[in-house]
Structure formats: structure tokens, C-alpha cells
Write a protein that holds these residues in place. Structure first.
Motif, short mmCIF file in Angstrom:
data_model
loop_
_atom_site.label_atom_id
_atom_site.label_comp_id
_atom_site.label_asym_id
_atom_site.label_seq_id
_atom_site.Cartn_x
_atom_site.Cartn_y
_atom_site.Cartn_z
N VAL A 2 -17.80 18.49 -12.40
CA VAL A 2 -18.11 19.86 -12.78
C VAL A 2 -19.61 20.00 -12.96
O VAL A 2 -20.26 19.14 -13.56
CB VAL A 2 -17.40 20.24 -14.09
N GLN A 3 -20.15 21.07 -12.44
CA GLN A 3 -21.56 21.40 -12.66
C GLN A 3 -21.62 22.67 -13.49
O GLN A 3 -20.93 23.65 -13.20
CB GLN A 3 -22.29 21.60 -11.34
N LEU A 4 -22.45 22.65 -14.52
CA LEU A 4 -22.61 23.78 -15.42
C LEU A 4 -24.08 24.17 -15.50
O LEU A 4 -24.94 23.31 -15.68
CB LEU A 4 -22.10 23.42 -16.82
N VAL A 5 -24.34 25.47 -15.39
CA VAL A 5 -25.71 25.96 -15.45
C VAL A 5 -25.78 27.11 -16.45
O VAL A 5 -25.15 28.15 -16.25
CB VAL A 5 -26.21 26.44 -14.07
N GLU A 6 -26.53 26.89 -17.54
CA GLU A 6 -26.71 27.92 -18.56
C GLU A 6 -27.88 28.82 -18.23
O GLU A 6 -28.83 28.41 -17.57
CB GLU A 6 -26.95 27.30 -19.95
N SER A 7 -27.80 30.04 -18.74
CA SER A 7 -28.92 30.98 -18.63
C SER A 7 -28.82 31.96 -19.78
O SER A 7 -27.81 32.03 -20.47
CB SER A 7 -28.88 31.72 -17.29
N GLY A 8 -29.90 32.72 -19.98
CA GLY A 8 -29.89 33.76 -20.98
C GLY A 8 -30.61 33.45 -22.27
O GLY A 8 -30.70 34.30 -23.16
N GLY A 9 -31.13 32.24 -22.39
CA GLY A 9 -31.88 31.91 -23.60
C GLY A 9 -33.21 32.67 -23.64
O GLY A 9 -33.61 33.32 -22.67
#
Length: 124
Positions: A2-9
Motif C-alpha cells: 500500500v502506498q499512502l500520500v498525505e496532503s493538506g498540512g
């Protein structure tokens, strides 16, 4: 895998709001519980919120209950963390995580995939 990419900080003043997003690819997203954790400078990684595979069950740390909301859109393979009434003590790197279990999980050991983290800074 699984690859997870956060954004919005980002940086906000106390009382403000931010919405974090975490886009997932790889394992079937809709069969996995998801969670958000955070690590403040000099502190351990702490549980923030978790949501079950279908979104029907959620659980929050006491420190964020009533202020943060976790949600997911399985059609978009994305989990969100809406953060309102932010406080300086919410300042941390926030991490998205995917569990190998379908039900809500609060311990890091129940998660087997992690994003790279996104910085949230709340000024007073």
C-alpha cells in the motif's frame, strides 16, 4: 503493498481549521481500517483517529474528540481528517496509516503501511 500520500498540512492560527487528505493505492482500500497518528517535536507518536473499512465506525483520542472528524471516500481511495478549533498543542507531523484489519484500530502495531507525514503548525 500500500502506498499512502498525505496532503493538506500547513500553518494556521489557533481556532482555525485544516483538512488533511490521504490518498491510497495498492491494497484494496475499502477492506482496510484507516487511521491518523501524529508526532509532536520530542514526543512519541500518538493515536489521533481511526475509521472502519466502510466508515460506519470511528474512534478518537480524547484530546481531539469533538474537534476532529475522520471520514473516508472508498470510491476515491481517500481518507480525510477535518480539524477544527485547532490549538497550539495540535502542532505535529500527522501520519496516515492503513491497517490489515477492517475494524477500528488504535495501536500503531495494527497498521502495516504509513504515509510520509504532513506538518501541521498551529500558532497562538
Amino acid at each position: 503493498q500500500v502506498q499512502l500520500v498525505e496532503s493538506g498540512g500547513g500553518s494556521v492560527q489557533a481556532g482555525g481549521s485544516l483538512r488533511l487528505s490521504c490518498a491510497a493505492s495498492g491494497r484494496t482500500f475499502s477492506s482496510s481500517a484507516m487511521g491518523w497518528f501524529r508526532r509532536a517535536p520530542g514526543k512519541e507518536r500518538d493515536f489521533v483517529a481511526t475509521i472502519s473499512w466502510g466508515g460506519g465506525s470511528t474512534y478518537y483520542a480524547d484530546s481531539v474528540k469533538g474537534r476532529f472528524t475522520i471520514s473516508r471516500d472508498n470510491a476515491k481511495n481517500t481518507v480525510y481528517l477535518q480539524m477544527n478549533s485547532l490549538k497550539p498543542e495540535d502542532t505535529a507531523v500527522y501520519y496516515c496509516a492503513s491497517s490489515r484489519y477492517p475494524t477500528t484500530q488504535t495501536t500503531p502495531g495494527k497498521y502495516d503501511a504509513w504515509g510520509q507525514g504532513t506538518q501541521v503548525t498551529v500558532s497562538s
